[in-house]
Design an enzyme around this catalytic site. Structure first.
Site, PDB file in Angstrom:
ATOM      1  N   ASP A 227       0.901  -1.128   0.423  1.00  0.00           N
ATOM      2  CA  ASP A 227       0.116   0.280  -0.047  1.00  0.00           C
ATOM      3  C   ASP A 227       0.956   1.394  -0.390  1.00  0.00           C
ATOM      4  O   ASP A 227       1.338   1.524   0.532  1.00  0.00           O
ATOM      5  CB  ASP A 227      -0.747  -0.175   0.918  1.00  0.00           C
TER       6      ASP A 227
ATOM      7  N   ASP B 170      -8.102   3.456  -9.098  1.00  0.00           N
ATOM      8  CA  ASP B 170      -9.795   1.998  -9.289  1.00  0.00           C
ATOM      9  C   ASP B 170     -10.690   2.901  -8.170  1.00  0.00           C
ATOM     10  O   ASP B 170     -10.272   4.348  -7.113  1.00  0.00           O
ATOM     11  CB  ASP B 170      -9.441   1.430  -7.239  1.00  0.00           C
TER      12      ASP B 170
ATOM     13  N   ASP C 219     -10.976   8.718 -16.002  1.00  0.00           N
ATOM     14  CA  ASP C 219     -11.666   8.659 -16.746  1.00  0.00           C
ATOM     15  C   ASP C 219     -12.938   8.138 -16.132  1.00  0.00           C
ATOM     16  O   ASP C 219     -14.106   7.830 -17.167  1.00  0.00           O
ATOM     17  CB  ASP C 219     -11.318   7.874 -17.696  1.00  0.00           C
TER      18      ASP C 219
ATOM     19  N   ARG D  20      -1.828   0.992 -19.302  1.00  0.00           N
ATOM     20  CA  ARG D  20      -2.861  -0.327 -20.051  1.00  0.00           C
ATOM     21  C   ARG D  20      -4.147   0.148 -20.056  1.00  0.00           C
ATOM     22  O   ARG D  20      -5.031  -0.257 -19.911  1.00  0.00           O
ATOM     23  CB  ARG D  20      -2.425  -1.088 -19.285  1.00  0.00           C
ATOM     24  N   TYR D  21      -4.202   0.615 -18.276  1.00  0.00           N
ATOM     25  CA  TYR D  21      -6.029   0.716 -17.916  1.00  0.00           C
ATOM     26  C   TYR D  21      -6.417   1.813 -18.724  1.00  0.00           C
ATOM     27  O   TYR D  21      -6.910   1.576 -18.929  1.00  0.00           O
ATOM     28  CB  TYR D  21      -6.036   0.697 -16.499  1.00  0.00           C
ATOM     29  N   GLU D  22      -5.504   2.819 -19.332  1.00  0.00           N
ATOM     30  CA  GLU D  22      -6.160   3.745 -19.816  1.00  0.00           C
ATOM     31  C   GLU D  22      -6.661   3.356 -21.303  1.00  0.00           C
ATOM     32  O   GLU D  22      -8.396   3.618 -21.324  1.00  0.00           O
ATOM     33  CB  GLU D  22      -5.382   5.498 -19.583  1.00  0.00           C
TER      34      GLU D  22
HETATM   35  C1  LIG Z   1      -6.912   0.870 -12.225  1.00  0.00           C
HETATM   36  S1  LIG Z   1      -5.591   0.193 -11.555  1.00  0.00           S
HETATM   37  C2  LIG Z   1      -4.612   1.098 -12.981  1.00  0.00           C
HETATM   38  C3  LIG Z   1      -3.218   0.893 -12.565  1.00  0.00           C
HETATM   39  C4  LIG Z   1      -2.689   1.838 -13.810  1.00  0.00           C
HETATM   40  N1  LIG Z   1      -2.289   2.963 -13.249  1.00  0.00           N
HETATM   41  C5  LIG Z   1      -2.885   2.038 -15.174  1.00  0.00           C
HETATM   42  O1  LIG Z   1      -3.197   3.303 -15.739  1.00  0.00           O
HETATM   43  O2  LIG Z   1      -2.785   0.866 -15.755  1.00  0.00           O
HETATM   44  C6  LIG Z   1      -5.844   0.945  -9.866  1.00  0.00           C
HETATM   45  C7  LIG Z   1      -4.014   0.477  -9.625  1.00  0.00           C
HETATM   46  O3  LIG Z   1      -3.423   1.416  -8.722  1.00  0.00           O
HETATM   47  C8  LIG Z   1      -3.338  -0.083  -7.325  1.00  0.00           C
HETATM   48  N2  LIG Z   1      -3.728   0.244  -6.039  1.00  0.00           N
HETATM   49  C9  LIG Z   1      -5.297   0.834  -5.273  1.00  0.00           C
HETATM   50  N3  LIG Z   1      -4.855   1.566  -4.023  1.00  0.00           N
HETATM   51  C10 LIG Z   1      -3.244   1.077  -3.996  1.00  0.00           C
HETATM   52  C11 LIG Z   1      -2.766   2.108  -2.865  1.00  0.00           C
HETATM   53  N4  LIG Z   1      -3.401   2.348  -1.657  1.00  0.00           N
HETATM   54  N5  LIG Z   1      -1.461   1.710  -3.107  1.00  0.00           N
HETATM   55  C12 LIG Z   1      -0.500   1.038  -4.178  1.00  0.00           C
HETATM   56  N6  LIG Z   1      -1.488   0.920  -5.073  1.00  0.00           N
HETATM   57  C13 LIG Z   1      -2.930   0.901  -5.269  1.00  0.00           C
HETATM   58  C14 LIG Z   1      -4.377  -1.478  -7.626  1.00  0.00           C
HETATM   59  O4  LIG Z   1      -3.842  -2.230  -7.026  1.00  0.00           O
HETATM   60  C15 LIG Z   1      -4.030  -1.044  -8.748  1.00  0.00           C
HETATM   61  O5  LIG Z   1      -3.292  -1.947  -9.986  1.00  0.00           O
END
Ligand SMILES: C[S@@+](CC[C@H](N)C(=O)[O-])C[C@H]1O[C@@H](n2cnc3c(N)ncnc32)[C@H](O)[C@@H]1O
Length: 223
Positions: free
Chosen positions: A106, A128, A164, A203-205
Protein backbone atom coordinates in the site's frame (compact mmCIF):
# COMPACT_ATOMS: atom_id res chain seq x y z
CA UNK A 1 -3.67 3.06 17.76
CA UNK A 2 -5.35 4.62 14.69
CA UNK A 3 -7.19 2.20 12.39
CA UNK A 4 -5.37 1.27 9.17
CA UNK A 5 -7.00 2.93 6.15
CA UNK A 6 -9.69 1.03 4.23
CA UNK A 7 -8.39 -1.03 1.33
CA UNK A 8 -8.23 1.10 -1.80
CA UNK A 9 -7.22 -1.74 -4.12
CA UNK A 10 -8.93 -4.88 -5.42
CA UNK A 11 -7.15 -8.20 -5.89
CA UNK A 12 -3.56 -8.62 -4.77
CA UNK A 13 -3.08 -11.69 -6.97
CA UNK A 14 -4.83 -13.12 -10.06
CA UNK A 15 -3.47 -15.73 -12.44
CA UNK A 16 -0.34 -17.75 -11.71
CA UNK A 17 2.76 -15.64 -12.22
CA UNK A 18 4.89 -16.90 -15.12
CA UNK A 19 8.08 -18.74 -14.07
CA UNK A 20 10.44 -16.03 -15.35
CA UNK A 21 8.56 -13.29 -13.51
CA UNK A 22 8.27 -15.48 -10.40
CA UNK A 23 12.06 -15.87 -10.49
CA UNK A 24 12.45 -12.08 -10.67
CA UNK A 25 10.20 -11.76 -7.59
CA UNK A 26 12.76 -13.92 -5.78
CA UNK A 27 15.94 -12.38 -7.14
CA UNK A 28 15.35 -8.80 -8.34
CA UNK A 29 12.55 -7.60 -6.05
CA UNK A 30 14.56 -7.88 -2.79
CA UNK A 31 17.29 -5.72 -4.34
CA UNK A 32 14.83 -3.04 -5.47
CA UNK A 33 12.50 -2.99 -2.47
CA UNK A 34 12.24 0.35 -0.63
CA UNK A 35 13.14 0.20 3.07
CA UNK A 36 10.44 -0.86 5.53
CA UNK A 37 11.37 1.93 7.95
CA UNK A 38 11.62 5.75 7.54
CA UNK A 39 14.24 6.58 4.90
CA UNK A 40 15.62 9.36 2.74
CA UNK A 41 14.77 8.34 -0.85
CA UNK A 42 17.73 10.33 -2.20
CA UNK A 43 20.03 7.94 -0.35
CA UNK A 44 18.71 5.08 -2.51
CA UNK A 45 20.48 6.56 -5.54
CA UNK A 46 22.62 9.55 -4.52
CA UNK A 47 23.40 10.52 -8.12
CA UNK A 48 19.70 10.94 -8.97
CA UNK A 49 18.76 14.59 -9.48
CA UNK A 50 15.22 14.02 -8.22
CA UNK A 51 12.93 11.35 -6.84
CA UNK A 52 9.48 10.56 -8.26
CA UNK A 53 6.71 8.31 -6.95
CA UNK A 54 4.10 6.40 -8.94
CA UNK A 55 1.18 5.12 -6.91
CA UNK A 56 -0.64 2.09 -8.34
CA UNK A 57 1.62 1.43 -11.33
CA UNK A 58 -0.46 -1.57 -12.49
CA UNK A 59 1.74 -3.53 -14.92
CA UNK A 60 4.49 -0.91 -14.69
CA UNK A 61 4.47 0.22 -18.34
CA UNK A 62 4.22 3.94 -17.55
CA UNK A 63 6.80 3.71 -14.77
CA UNK A 64 9.31 1.83 -16.93
CA UNK A 65 8.92 4.20 -19.87
CA UNK A 66 9.29 7.29 -17.66
CA UNK A 67 12.35 5.75 -15.99
CA UNK A 68 13.92 5.01 -19.34
CA UNK A 69 13.25 8.55 -20.61
CA UNK A 70 14.57 10.15 -17.42
CA UNK A 71 17.63 8.23 -16.18
CA UNK A 72 18.48 11.24 -14.00
CA UNK A 73 15.36 10.64 -11.89
CA UNK A 74 14.82 7.81 -9.42
CA UNK A 75 11.26 6.48 -9.62
CA UNK A 76 9.73 4.63 -6.69
CA UNK A 77 6.68 2.62 -7.66
CA UNK A 78 4.07 1.39 -5.19
CA UNK A 79 1.67 -1.42 -6.09
CA UNK A 80 0.14 -4.17 -3.92
CA UNK A 81 -1.04 -6.29 -6.92
CA UNK A 82 1.55 -9.07 -7.12
CA UNK A 83 0.99 -9.82 -10.81
CA UNK A 84 1.56 -6.12 -11.52
CA UNK A 85 4.78 -6.12 -9.50
CA UNK A 86 5.95 -9.22 -11.41
CA UNK A 87 5.15 -7.55 -14.73
CA UNK A 88 7.01 -4.38 -13.68
CA UNK A 89 10.05 -6.46 -12.73
CA UNK A 90 10.06 -7.92 -16.24
CA UNK A 91 10.04 -4.42 -17.77
CA UNK A 92 12.82 -3.27 -15.40
CA UNK A 93 14.90 -6.35 -16.17
CA UNK A 94 14.38 -6.27 -19.95
CA UNK A 95 15.23 -2.57 -20.18
CA UNK A 96 18.11 -2.82 -17.71
CA UNK A 97 16.67 0.07 -15.69
CA UNK A 98 18.84 1.18 -12.79
CA UNK A 99 16.58 3.96 -11.54
CA UNK A 100 13.46 2.18 -10.25
CA UNK A 101 12.72 1.05 -6.70
CA UNK A 102 9.56 -0.71 -5.58
CA UNK A 103 7.18 -0.89 -2.68
CA UNK A 104 5.07 -4.03 -3.18
CA UNK A 105 2.29 -2.88 -0.90
CA UNK A 106 0.00 0.00 0.00
CA UNK A 107 1.46 3.36 -1.07
CA UNK A 108 0.04 4.97 2.06
CA UNK A 109 2.46 2.92 4.20
CA UNK A 110 5.34 4.10 2.04
CA UNK A 111 4.23 7.75 2.23
CA UNK A 112 4.43 7.61 6.00
CA UNK A 113 8.11 6.63 5.75
CA UNK A 114 9.12 9.51 3.48
CA UNK A 115 10.50 12.79 4.82
CA UNK A 116 8.83 16.13 4.12
CA UNK A 117 9.63 17.72 0.75
CA UNK A 118 11.51 14.67 -0.56
CA UNK A 119 9.76 14.12 -3.92
CA UNK A 120 9.75 16.14 -7.13
CA UNK A 121 6.82 14.35 -8.77
CA UNK A 122 3.96 12.04 -7.84
CA UNK A 123 1.75 10.16 -10.32
CA UNK A 124 -1.67 8.79 -9.43
CA UNK A 125 -2.87 7.48 -12.78
CA UNK A 126 -6.25 5.87 -13.18
CA UNK A 127 -6.68 4.78 -9.56
CA UNK A 128 -9.43 2.26 -8.76
CA UNK A 129 -12.62 4.32 -9.26
CA UNK A 130 -14.85 2.70 -6.64
CA UNK A 131 -17.92 4.11 -8.43
CA UNK A 132 -20.60 2.93 -5.97
CA UNK A 133 -21.40 5.55 -3.31
CA UNK A 134 -20.95 3.06 -0.49
CA UNK A 135 -17.39 2.42 -1.72
CA UNK A 136 -16.31 6.04 -2.07
CA UNK A 137 -14.52 5.82 1.26
CA UNK A 138 -12.15 3.31 -0.38
CA UNK A 139 -10.96 5.82 -2.94
CA UNK A 140 -7.27 6.58 -2.70
CA UNK A 141 -7.84 10.32 -2.97
CA UNK A 142 -9.12 11.45 0.43
CA UNK A 143 -8.32 14.61 2.37
CA UNK A 144 -5.71 12.82 4.50
CA UNK A 145 -3.95 11.18 1.52
CA UNK A 146 -3.94 14.53 -0.30
CA UNK A 147 -2.30 16.15 2.75
CA UNK A 148 0.33 13.38 2.87
CA UNK A 149 1.09 13.74 -0.84
CA UNK A 150 1.52 17.47 -0.34
CA UNK A 151 3.80 16.95 2.65
CA UNK A 152 6.19 14.71 0.73
CA UNK A 153 6.32 16.96 -2.35
CA UNK A 154 9.07 19.54 -2.43
CA UNK A 155 8.09 23.17 -3.14
CA UNK A 156 7.56 23.37 -6.90
CA UNK A 157 7.02 19.59 -6.99
CA UNK A 158 4.12 18.29 -9.05
CA UNK A 159 1.28 15.84 -8.59
CA UNK A 160 -0.47 14.33 -11.61
CA UNK A 161 -3.86 12.65 -11.19
CA UNK A 162 -5.70 11.04 -14.08
CA UNK A 163 -9.05 9.27 -14.31
CA UNK A 164 -11.72 8.44 -16.84
CA UNK A 165 -14.49 8.34 -14.25
CA UNK A 166 -16.20 11.75 -14.16
CA UNK A 167 -17.38 11.45 -10.57
CA UNK A 168 -13.89 10.49 -9.36
CA UNK A 169 -12.41 13.46 -11.23
CA UNK A 170 -14.87 15.81 -9.50
CA UNK A 171 -14.27 14.12 -6.14
CA UNK A 172 -10.48 14.41 -6.47
CA UNK A 173 -10.51 17.95 -7.76
CA UNK A 174 -12.65 19.04 -4.82
CA UNK A 175 -10.30 17.45 -2.29
CA UNK A 176 -7.00 18.37 -3.94
CA UNK A 177 -8.01 22.01 -4.46
CA UNK A 178 -8.98 22.18 -0.79
CA UNK A 179 -5.54 20.89 0.31
CA UNK A 180 -3.34 23.69 1.73
CA UNK A 181 -0.07 23.99 -0.19
CA UNK A 182 -1.41 22.52 -3.42
CA UNK A 183 -2.43 24.59 -6.45
CA UNK A 184 -4.14 23.34 -9.62
CA UNK A 185 -2.13 24.44 -12.64
CA UNK A 186 -4.92 24.37 -15.27
CA UNK A 187 -5.74 27.60 -17.07
CA UNK A 188 -8.04 26.33 -19.81
CA UNK A 189 -10.08 23.19 -20.54
CA UNK A 190 -7.46 21.78 -22.90
CA UNK A 191 -5.09 21.58 -19.91
CA UNK A 192 -7.15 18.79 -18.38
CA UNK A 193 -8.60 17.31 -21.57
CA UNK A 194 -5.32 16.84 -23.42
CA UNK A 195 -2.77 14.34 -22.12
CA UNK A 196 0.32 16.21 -20.86
CA UNK A 197 3.24 16.23 -23.30
CA UNK A 198 5.26 13.75 -21.24
CA UNK A 199 2.34 11.39 -20.55
CA UNK A 200 2.69 7.71 -21.39
CA UNK A 201 -0.64 5.98 -22.10
CA UNK A 202 -1.30 3.36 -19.44
CA UNK A 203 -2.72 -0.11 -19.88
CA UNK A 204 -5.85 0.72 -17.89
CA UNK A 205 -6.33 3.97 -19.78
CA UNK A 206 -6.28 2.06 -23.09
CA UNK A 207 -9.19 -0.11 -21.97
CA UNK A 208 -11.52 2.92 -21.79
CA UNK A 209 -13.53 1.39 -18.95
CA UNK A 210 -14.63 4.70 -17.46
CA UNK A 211 -17.60 6.90 -18.25
CA UNK A 212 -15.69 9.89 -19.69
CA UNK A 213 -12.59 10.67 -21.71
CA UNK A 214 -9.38 10.65 -19.63
CA UNK A 215 -8.95 13.79 -17.54
CA UNK A 216 -5.52 14.92 -16.32
CA UNK A 217 -5.25 17.11 -13.23
CA UNK A 218 -1.83 18.61 -12.53
CA UNK A 219 -1.03 20.28 -9.22
CA UNK A 220 2.03 22.12 -7.93
CA UNK A 221 3.24 22.31 -4.35
CA UNK A 222 3.24 26.00 -3.62
CA UNK A 223 5.42 26.36 -0.54
C1 LIG B 1 -7.21 0.73 -12.12
S1 LIG B 1 -5.58 0.24 -11.79
C2 LIG B 1 -4.59 1.31 -12.82
C3 LIG B 1 -3.19 0.83 -12.96
C4 LIG B 1 -2.27 1.74 -13.78
N1 LIG B 1 -2.05 3.01 -13.13
C5 LIG B 1 -2.81 1.95 -15.17
O1 LIG B 1 -3.30 3.05 -15.44
O2 LIG B 1 -2.73 1.01 -15.98
C6 LIG B 1 -5.29 0.92 -10.19
C7 LIG B 1 -4.09 0.30 -9.51
O3 LIG B 1 -3.85 0.99 -8.29
C8 LIG B 1 -3.44 0.04 -7.33
N2 LIG B 1 -3.70 0.60 -5.99
C9 LIG B 1 -4.89 0.81 -5.41
N3 LIG B 1 -4.73 1.29 -4.17
C10 LIG B 1 -3.38 1.40 -3.98
C11 LIG B 1 -2.59 1.83 -2.89
N4 LIG B 1 -3.14 2.21 -1.73
N5 LIG B 1 -1.25 1.82 -3.02
C12 LIG B 1 -0.69 1.41 -4.19
N6 LIG B 1 -1.39 1.00 -5.25
C13 LIG B 1 -2.72 0.98 -5.15
C14 LIG B 1 -4.28 -1.20 -7.66
O4 LIG B 1 -3.73 -2.39 -7.13
C15 LIG B 1 -4.29 -1.17 -9.16
O5 LIG B 1 -3.23 -1.92 -9.72
Amino acid sequence: MPHPPLRSFGRVKSRTIKPRQAALMETLLPALRAPAEPFDPHALKPDAAEVWLEIGFGGGEHMAEQASRRPDALIIGAEPFQNGVASALRHIDERGLQNVRLHDGDARDLLGRLPDASLARVFVLFPDPWPKARHHKRRLVQADTAAELTRVLRPGGRLRFASDWADYVDWSLERLIATPGLAWTAERASDWRTPPADHVTTRYEEKRLGDCAPVFLEFVKTA
